[in-house]
Design a protein around this motif. Structure first.
Motif, PDB file in Angstrom:
ATOM      1  N   MET A 187      13.914 -38.000  22.367  1.00 29.39           N
ATOM      2  CA  MET A 187      14.252 -36.709  21.725  1.00 29.39           C
ATOM      3  C   MET A 187      15.506 -36.132  22.360  1.00 29.39           C
ATOM      4  O   MET A 187      16.017 -36.667  23.338  1.00 29.39           O
ATOM      5  N   ASN A 188      15.990 -35.031  21.788  1.00 32.38           N
ATOM      6  CA  ASN A 188      17.067 -34.251  22.405  1.00 32.38           C
ATOM      7  C   ASN A 188      16.380 -33.208  23.297  1.00 32.38           C
ATOM      8  O   ASN A 188      15.748 -32.272  22.793  1.00 32.38           O
ATOM      9  N   PRO A 189      16.488 -33.357  24.627  1.00 33.55           N
ATOM     10  CA  PRO A 189      15.698 -32.491  25.512  1.00 33.55           C
ATOM     11  C   PRO A 189      16.113 -31.019  25.481  1.00 33.55           C
ATOM     12  O   PRO A 189      15.262 -30.137  25.633  1.00 33.55           O
ATOM     13  N   ALA A 190      17.412 -30.741  25.267  1.00 30.75           N
ATOM     14  CA  ALA A 190      17.836 -29.329  25.223  1.00 30.75           C
ATOM     15  C   ALA A 190      17.250 -28.656  23.979  1.00 30.75           C
ATOM     16  O   ALA A 190      16.789 -27.509  24.027  1.00 30.75           O
ATOM     17  N   ALA A 191      17.250 -29.403  22.867  1.00 33.10           N
ATOM     18  CA  ALA A 191      16.686 -28.840  21.634  1.00 33.10           C
ATOM     19  C   ALA A 191      15.178 -28.639  21.791  1.00 33.10           C
ATOM     20  O   ALA A 191      14.618 -27.650  21.302  1.00 33.10           O
ATOM     21  N   LEU A 192      14.529 -29.575  22.502  1.00 35.80           N
ATOM     22  CA  LEU A 192      13.075 -29.445  22.667  1.00 35.80           C
ATOM     23  C   LEU A 192      12.733 -28.229  23.536  1.00 35.80           C
ATOM     24  O   LEU A 192      11.889 -27.409  23.156  1.00 35.80           O
ATOM     25  N   VAL A 193      13.405 -28.075  24.695  1.00 36.85           N
ATOM     26  CA  VAL A 193      13.027 -26.926  25.542  1.00 36.85           C
ATOM     27  C   VAL A 193      13.361 -25.599  24.860  1.00 36.85           C
ATOM     28  O   VAL A 193      12.612 -24.634  24.974  1.00 36.85           O
ATOM     29  N   ARG A 194      14.465 -25.576  24.123  1.00 38.13           N
ATOM     30  CA  ARG A 194      14.780 -24.323  23.411  1.00 38.13           C
ATOM     31  C   ARG A 194      13.713 -24.009  22.368  1.00 38.13           C
ATOM     32  O   ARG A 194      13.287 -22.865  22.214  1.00 38.13           O
ATOM     33  N   GLY A 195      13.288 -25.048  21.652  1.00 33.50           N
ATOM     34  CA  GLY A 195      12.243 -24.844  20.640  1.00 33.50           C
ATOM     35  C   GLY A 195      10.940 -24.382  21.284  1.00 33.50           C
ATOM     36  O   GLY A 195      10.254 -23.500  20.762  1.00 33.50           O
ATOM     37  N   LEU A 196      10.609 -24.977  22.444  1.00 37.37           N
ATOM     38  CA  LEU A 196       9.377 -24.566  23.138  1.00 37.37           C
ATOM     39  C   LEU A 196       9.490 -23.111  23.582  1.00 37.37           C
ATOM     40  O   LEU A 196       8.526 -22.342  23.496  1.00 37.37           O
ATOM     41  N   ALA A 197      10.668 -22.720  24.051  1.00 33.98           N
ATOM     42  CA  ALA A 197      10.858 -21.338  24.524  1.00 33.98           C
ATOM     43  C   ALA A 197      10.791 -20.362  23.354  1.00 33.98           C
ATOM     44  O   ALA A 197      10.215 -19.276  23.468  1.00 33.98           O
ATOM     45  N   ARG A 198      11.385 -20.767  22.219  1.00 34.96           N
ATOM     46  CA  ARG A 198      11.366 -19.875  21.039  1.00 34.96           C
ATOM     47  C   ARG A 198       9.949 -19.651  20.534  1.00 34.96           C
ATOM     48  O   ARG A 198       9.657 -18.625  19.952  1.00 34.96           O
ATOM     49  N   SER A 199       9.072 -20.634  20.740  1.00 33.34           N
ATOM     50  CA  SER A 199       7.733 -20.517  20.152  1.00 33.34           C
ATOM     51  C   SER A 199       6.674 -20.137  21.187  1.00 33.34           C
ATOM     52  O   SER A 199       5.482 -20.370  20.974  1.00 33.34           O
ATOM     53  N   LEU A 200       7.095 -19.539  22.300  1.00 32.03           N
ATOM     54  CA  LEU A 200       6.111 -19.081  23.293  1.00 32.03           C
ATOM     55  C   LEU A 200       5.241 -17.976  22.686  1.00 32.03           C
ATOM     56  O   LEU A 200       5.697 -17.237  21.803  1.00 32.03           O
ATOM     57  N   PRO A 201       4.004 -17.838  23.145  1.00 29.85           N
ATOM     58  CA  PRO A 201       3.140 -16.772  22.616  1.00 29.85           C
ATOM     59  C   PRO A 201       3.769 -15.385  22.799  1.00 29.85           C
ATOM     60  O   PRO A 201       4.636 -15.196  23.669  1.00 29.85           O
ATOM     61  N   ALA A 202       3.296 -14.430  22.006  1.00 29.23           N
ATOM     62  CA  ALA A 202       3.920 -13.099  21.973  1.00 29.23           C
ATOM     63  C   ALA A 202       3.798 -12.367  23.308  1.00 29.23           C
ATOM     64  O   ALA A 202       4.609 -11.472  23.597  1.00 29.23           O
ATOM     65  N   ASN A 203       2.818 -12.728  24.133  1.00 32.66           N
ATOM     66  CA  ASN A 203       2.688 -12.016  25.417  1.00 32.66           C
ATOM     67  C   ASN A 203       3.531 -12.635  26.535  1.00 32.66           C
ATOM     68  O   ASN A 203       3.323 -12.339  27.712  1.00 32.66           O
ATOM     69  N   VAL A 204       4.491 -13.505  26.159  1.00 33.29           N
ATOM     70  CA  VAL A 204       5.466 -14.003  27.146  1.00 33.29           C
ATOM     71  C   VAL A 204       6.817 -13.365  26.846  1.00 33.29           C
ATOM     72  O   VAL A 204       7.287 -13.394  25.707  1.00 33.29           O
ATOM     73  N   THR A 205       7.436 -12.777  27.868  1.00 30.55           N
ATOM     74  CA  THR A 205       8.794 -12.243  27.722  1.00 30.55           C
ATOM     75  C   THR A 205       9.721 -13.110  28.557  1.00 30.55           C
ATOM     76  O   THR A 205       9.469 -13.320  29.751  1.00 30.55           O
ATOM     77  N   LEU A 206      10.759 -13.612  27.911  1.00 31.09           N
ATOM     78  CA  LEU A 206      11.706 -14.498  28.603  1.00 31.09           C
ATOM     79  C   LEU A 206      12.994 -13.741  28.909  1.00 31.09           C
ATOM     80  O   LEU A 206      13.542 -13.062  28.033  1.00 31.09           O
ATOM     81  N   HIS A 207      13.458 -13.858  30.139  1.00 26.92           N
ATOM     82  CA  HIS A 207      14.772 -13.326  30.510  1.00 26.92           C
ATOM     83  C   HIS A 207      15.607 -14.473  31.069  1.00 26.92           C
ATOM     84  O   HIS A 207      15.298 -15.005  32.141  1.00 26.92           O
ATOM     85  N   GLU A 208      16.667 -14.860  30.327  1.00 29.12           N
ATOM     86  CA  GLU A 208      17.596 -15.868  30.837  1.00 29.12           C
ATOM     87  C   GLU A 208      18.652 -15.171  31.701  1.00 29.12           C
ATOM     88  O   GLU A 208      18.696 -13.938  31.778  1.00 29.12           O
ATOM     89  N   LEU A 209      19.505 -15.977  32.316  1.00 25.62           N
ATOM     90  CA  LEU A 209      20.582 -15.478  33.194  1.00 25.62           C
ATOM     91  C   LEU A 209      20.023 -14.476  34.204  1.00 25.62           C
ATOM     92  O   LEU A 209      20.634 -13.448  34.486  1.00 25.62           O
ATOM     93  N   SER A 210      18.839 -14.797  34.713  1.00 22.63           N
ATOM     94  CA  SER A 210      18.152 -13.906  35.651  1.00 22.63           C
ATOM     95  C   SER A 210      17.765 -14.672  36.911  1.00 22.63           C
ATOM     96  O   SER A 210      16.581 -14.978  37.134  1.00 22.63           O
ATOM     97  N   PRO A 211      18.753 -15.006  37.739  1.00 25.84           N
ATOM     98  CA  PRO A 211      18.430 -15.741  38.968  1.00 25.84           C
ATOM     99  C   PRO A 211      17.656 -14.861  39.944  1.00 25.84           C
ATOM    100  O   PRO A 211      18.056 -13.722  40.205  1.00 25.84           O
ATOM    101  N   VAL A 212      16.559 -15.375  40.441  1.00 28.61           N
ATOM    102  CA  VAL A 212      15.817 -14.636  41.470  1.00 28.61           C
ATOM    103  C   VAL A 212      16.588 -14.794  42.772  1.00 28.61           C
ATOM    104  O   VAL A 212      16.835 -15.917  43.226  1.00 28.61           O
ATOM    105  N   VAL A 213      16.994 -13.669  43.354  1.00 30.65           N
ATOM    106  CA  VAL A 213      17.809 -13.738  44.576  1.00 30.65           C
ATOM    107  C   VAL A 213      16.988 -13.415  45.822  1.00 30.65           C
ATOM    108  O   VAL A 213      17.308 -13.860  46.919  1.00 30.65           O
ATOM    109  N   THR A 214      15.916 -12.643  45.637  1.00 27.67           N
ATOM    110  CA  THR A 214      15.065 -12.281  46.781  1.00 27.67           C
ATOM    111  C   THR A 214      13.612 -12.252  46.332  1.00 27.67           C
ATOM    112  O   THR A 214      13.301 -11.762  45.244  1.00 27.67           O
TER     113      THR A 214
END
Ligand SMILES: Cc1cc2nc3c(=O)[nH]c(=O)nc-3n(C[C@H](O)[C@H](O)[C@H](O)COP(=O)(O)OP(=O)(O)OC[C@H]3O[C@@H](n4cnc5c(N)ncnc54)[C@H](O)[C@@H]3O)c2cc1C
Length: 436
Positions: A187-214
């Motif tokens: 498969m195309n792995p980038a397309a797969l992970v994006r699709g999985l992220a788009r279809s996460l259940p409604a009680n998951v909130t995703l924040h990209e570009l959010s590096p944990v620094v501490t």
């Protein structure tokens, strides 16, 4: 309190990412937020853990943070094989009980991913293509034979191929022999992970570009990013090679590997390699070349292993990889010698000395799954899911097996580590011979 000092970076643009279409473009974490569960890392492991937690705790909020955009991390930069049967090439090292259980877990992961792809219409070029293990040198044919012994012991179907039977399937006579196993998915792995992220259940909130620094561990745990603070009762650390940054474990050996993707072949170029069905192969030596012919008629090449203690690679490594990949392409497909690569990129494998992952609760309310040893599409998917089960107190034979096996071996500290790993990788690449 633990300060994170090394962060994921973009080591070239992955061809899969470029072909996968729009990113999710979620907003970074901002202000102060509170959730029951925080998952750090939006690769296969973190996505499976976030989904598992959201399903097990439908009334709880799960916040998923990633330093990059989904699909830009290693999960979107790999070769795109979802491997079902264990890779071990040496039948002397095979442990049939363990191999059978790992195969069952891998197949469970394949089916979980298939279900998501089907239910959510994820366009990722999913192909039940199987996989070849190929040998170009006579001495590596013994490894293939060891692999078939292992498969025989497991009762797994496989086909031995050589000569015209093999070259007709893969469009090159570079290889002397190969073993085909039918259960692998490409498969195309980038397309797969994006699709999985788009279809996460409604009680998951995703924040990209959010590096944990501490991170401050306590009740609640506190994660800081450059733009926000997240407090949570539970933290899941699904950061593979970066897990040491969070204070958990010094037994990981992050190893860079590199991949390239050509432009689509012209009809004439395609005809010259027999217009073969899309296929994927790994090499009969672990430091050898991984190859694919993709559904859109490109050739994918992966090889080269590098130790980079700073956890980032750079332009000189990418330039060296592009040269090595062009040589590998030319040797296997002389008629494609001048076909240029559109993309060359690097990514990090998180190896451990005994190939066992780290999995479990490492302190109250803090849970880790890392050390995927180069097969994290399936392994990360089932370990992420089982981590959610562990947090939910849901026992199973699979969970008990994984908990028993998860004990990465000790790795010497610096400078012995850098010297040892560098020497080992060089020796492996030399030993790969024509498989590289
Ligand atoms: C070139 C290459 C080819 C490969 N081919 C295959 C293959 O064909 N099949 C296979 O099964 N495996 C393959 N692998 C290995 C596979 O990609 C990994 O095992 C897999 O990505 C591990 O998934 P993961 O979710 O555990 O970790 P990752 O994919 O590394 O995800 C971890 C995430 O954590 C995030 N992160 C890290 N630090 C922080 C922080 N401080 N704050 C917030 N987020 C952070 C990262 O941005 C990243 O997105 C390959 C690897 C490489 C490099």
């Amino acid at each position: 309190m633990a300060d994170v000092t090394r962060f994921p970076a973009l080591d070239g643009v992955s061809g899969w990412d470029a072909l996968a279409g729009d990113t999710l473009a979620t907003t970074p974490l901002s202000g102060w937020q509170r959730a029951r569960f925080a998952v750090i890392g939006g690769g296969f492991t973190g996505l499976a853990a976030a989904r598992g937690l959201a399903e097990r705790f439908p009334d709880a909020e799960v916040v998923l943070l990633d330093a990059l955009r989904i699909g830009q991390g290693t999960s979107g930069r790999n070769a795109g094989f979802i491997i079902d049967v264990p890779h071990n090439l040496d039948s002397d090292e095979a442990d049939p009980v363990q191999d059978r259980q790992v195969t069952r877990l891998n197949r469970w992961a394949v089916e979980m991913l298939r279900e998501q792809v089907t239910a959510n219409g994820i366009a990722c070029d999913w192909d039940d293509a199987g996989k070849y293990l190929l040998a170009a040198e006579a001495r590596h044919i013994d490894s293939l034979k060891g692999f078939t012994d292992t498969l025989d012991g497991l009762g797994e179907p496989h086909t031995w191929l050589e000569g015209p039977d093999l070259s007709a399937r893969i469009g090159t006579d570079y290889y002397r022999a190969g073993v085909y196993t039918p259960g692998n998915v490409l498969m195309n792995p980038a397309a797969l992970v994006r699709g999985l992220a788009r279809s996460l259940p409604a009680n998951v909130t995703l924040h990209e570009l959010s590096p944990v620094v501490t991170t401050t561990y306590g009740e609640p745990h506190r994660l800081e990013t450059p733009t926000g603070v997240l407090e949570a009762d539970h933290i899941v650390c699904a950061t593979n090679s970066f897990t040491g940054e969070f204070g958990f474990g010094d037994r990981y050996v992050p190893v860079f590997s590199y991949a390239s993707l050509t432009r689509p072949l012209t009809p004439e170029e395609d005809a010259a390699i027999g217009a073969v069905r899309p296929w994927g192969a790994t090499a009969a030596h672990p430091a050898g070349t991984t190859l694919r012919v993709t559904p859109d008629r490109r050739v994918f090449v992966r090889n080269m292993l590098r130790w980079r203690a700073e956890l980032c690679s750079g332009p000189p490594d990418l330039a060296a990889a592009a040269r090595t990949h062009q040589q590998a392409l030319r040797a296997r497909f002389p008629t494609l010698a001048d076909v240029p690569f559109e993309h060359t990129w690097g990514g990090m494998l998180c190896m451990t000395r005994n190939f066992q992952p780290c999995f479990g609760t490492v302190r109250p309310g803090v849970h880790v799954a890392a050390g995927m040893n180069g097969v994290g599409v399936a392994k990360g998917t089932y370990l992420g899911r089982l981590l959610a089960d562990l947090i939910a107190g849901q026992d199973s034979d699979a969970l008990a097996f994984v908990q028993r096996a998860a004990s990465p071996a000790w790795v010497p500290p610096e400078p012995a580590r850098t010297l040892g790993v560098t020497a080992k990788l060089r020796a492996e690449e030399r030993a790969a011979g024509a498989e590289k």
